[in-house]
Design a protein around this motif. Structure first.
Motif, short mmCIF file in Angstrom:
data_model
loop_
_atom_site.label_atom_id
_atom_site.label_comp_id
_atom_site.label_asym_id
_atom_site.label_seq_id
_atom_site.Cartn_x
_atom_site.Cartn_y
_atom_site.Cartn_z
N ALA A 15 36.06 40.34 52.59
CA ALA A 15 35.34 39.29 51.88
C ALA A 15 34.80 39.79 50.54
O ALA A 15 34.89 39.09 49.52
CB ALA A 15 34.20 38.77 52.75
N VAL A 16 34.25 41.01 50.54
CA VAL A 16 33.72 41.58 49.30
C VAL A 16 34.85 41.81 48.29
O VAL A 16 34.71 41.50 47.10
CB VAL A 16 32.98 42.90 49.60
CG1 VAL A 16 32.64 43.62 48.29
CG2 VAL A 16 31.71 42.61 50.39
N LEU A 17 35.98 42.35 48.76
CA LEU A 17 37.11 42.61 47.87
C LEU A 17 37.64 41.33 47.25
O LEU A 17 37.90 41.27 46.03
CB LEU A 17 38.22 43.32 48.64
CG LEU A 17 39.49 43.66 47.85
CD1 LEU A 17 39.14 44.61 46.70
CD2 LEU A 17 40.54 44.28 48.76
N VAL A 18 37.81 40.29 48.06
CA VAL A 18 38.29 39.01 47.55
C VAL A 18 37.30 38.43 46.54
O VAL A 18 37.68 37.93 45.48
CB VAL A 18 38.51 38.02 48.71
CG1 VAL A 18 38.79 36.61 48.19
CG2 VAL A 18 39.67 38.48 49.59
N GLY A 19 36.00 38.53 46.85
CA GLY A 19 34.99 38.01 45.93
C GLY A 19 35.01 38.74 44.59
O GLY A 19 34.91 38.11 43.53
N VAL A 20 35.14 40.08 44.64
CA VAL A 20 35.17 40.86 43.41
C VAL A 20 36.38 40.49 42.55
O VAL A 20 36.28 40.29 41.33
CB VAL A 20 35.18 42.37 43.74
CG1 VAL A 20 35.51 43.19 42.50
CG2 VAL A 20 33.84 42.79 44.31
N VAL A 21 37.53 40.37 43.19
CA VAL A 21 38.75 40.02 42.45
C VAL A 21 38.63 38.64 41.83
O VAL A 21 39.02 38.42 40.66
CB VAL A 21 39.98 40.10 43.39
CG1 VAL A 21 41.21 39.54 42.70
CG2 VAL A 21 40.23 41.54 43.81
#
Length: 313
Positions: free
Chosen positions: A201-207
């Motif tokens: 979730a964090v990775l998708v949000g950052v991207v």
């Protein structure tokens, strides 16, 4: 001995109770007894429960908050308390209804809340009732709760208790809580599942944040060229992009925190309670702003290369 979590431990002899109670640092010592049993529901089916026995009259280690009744109900030798969130598992029994746990007659005396365990539903009763349900031999307990007198140095007192009872694990409440959480996170699927889903979730949000800010700057490349043609300097473009990034980030953070607050308020007191450490919101806000700035700066290099003459082509 060494303890890894609150649910893993052997039986404690009554002689340690008498030994620890005589220390000058100790205000009182109370035993608790934990066992398992089958709760008989109204339809005849059973639900496995963890029964926790507390000693009268202090009832230390019992439930701490109630939605119906109070802990004085445990002065009744047949009474038990059930958790409000687990009533559905028990077939929604009425207050003061009579049933069985482990083949022993019990009466629902109160409904507590906020006391739930990892290994099953918690049911509180008096210590003798739990001894009969669990079949624990006399003079044995699951743990001894020790209350120090005001002003006592807890660290030194714990060391003294450990010296008097070298075969027992002596830990503070805070330390036992930490060990229990660490054990279940590291040795069950909770840690891996939660960690993986959170990381994704964090990775998708950052991207998404970076791509959004990158696209936002690129789509305005012609506007920057117009500004350059009108006399704007490169540093003016940099200030404009960074200012817009901060404004968009702050509005996004406020909206996100508002939705988060709505969610946390909605699940409060439910079967899926959520915990948000106080350090997470500022860290999350800072990470959001940094990711937004990084995405904008990537596109800013191209925006600064925009030729003022290109607007006349």
């Amino acid at each position: 001995s060494r303890v890894t979590n609150v649910d893993a431990g052997g039986l404690v002899s009554v002689r340690y109770w008498e030994r620890l109670a005589g220390l000058p640092e100790v205000d009182w010592v109370e035993p608790i007894l934990i066992g398992t049993g089958l709760f008989r529901k109204e339809d005849g089916s059973f639900e496995q429960v963890r029964v926790v026995g507390v000693r009268q009259p202090r009832l230390a280690g019992g439930p701490w908050a109630f939605s119906q009744g109070d802990n004085r109900t445990l002065l009744d030798l047949e009474a038990v308390t059930l958790d409000r969130l687990d009533l559905g598992k028990f077939g929604n029994p009425d207050l003061h209804s009579v049933t069985e746990v482990g083949g022993r007659r019990v009466r629902v005396g109160a409904i507590h809340q906020g006391a739930r365990g990892f290994l099953g539903t918690l049911v509180f009763s008096n210590i003798q009732q739990v001894r009969d349900i669990a079949g624990t031999p006399p003079g044995r307990y699951s743990a001894l709760l020790v209350k120090f007198k005001p002003g006592v140095n807890t660290s030194l007192a714990v060391l003294r208790l450990q010296a008097l009872a070298p075969n027992l694990a002596v830990v503070t409440t805070k330390e036992l809580s930490r060990l229990t959480r660490q054990y279940y996170v590291a040795n069950t699927g909770i840690g891996g599942s939660f960690g993986f889903s959170t990381s994704v979730a964090v990775l998708v949000g950052v991207v998404i944040i970076m791509l959004t800010m990158y696209a936002s700057v690129l789509n305005r490349e012609r506007d920057f060229a117009v500004m350059r043609a009108l006399g704007a300097r490169r540093r003016d473009i940099v200030v404009l992009v960074i200012s817009q990034t901060f404004i968009i980030s702050i509005f996004g953070i406020l909206l996100g925190f508002f939705l988060l607050a709505v969610f946390l308020n909605a699940v409060r007191g439910s079967t899926i309670p959520s915990y948000m450490p106080t350090m997470i919101p500022p860290l999350h806000a800072a990470a959001t702003v940094l990711c937004s700035l990084f995405g904008s700066l990537l596109a800013l290099r191209r925006a600064l290369k925009a030729e003022p003459a290109s607007v006349f082509h």
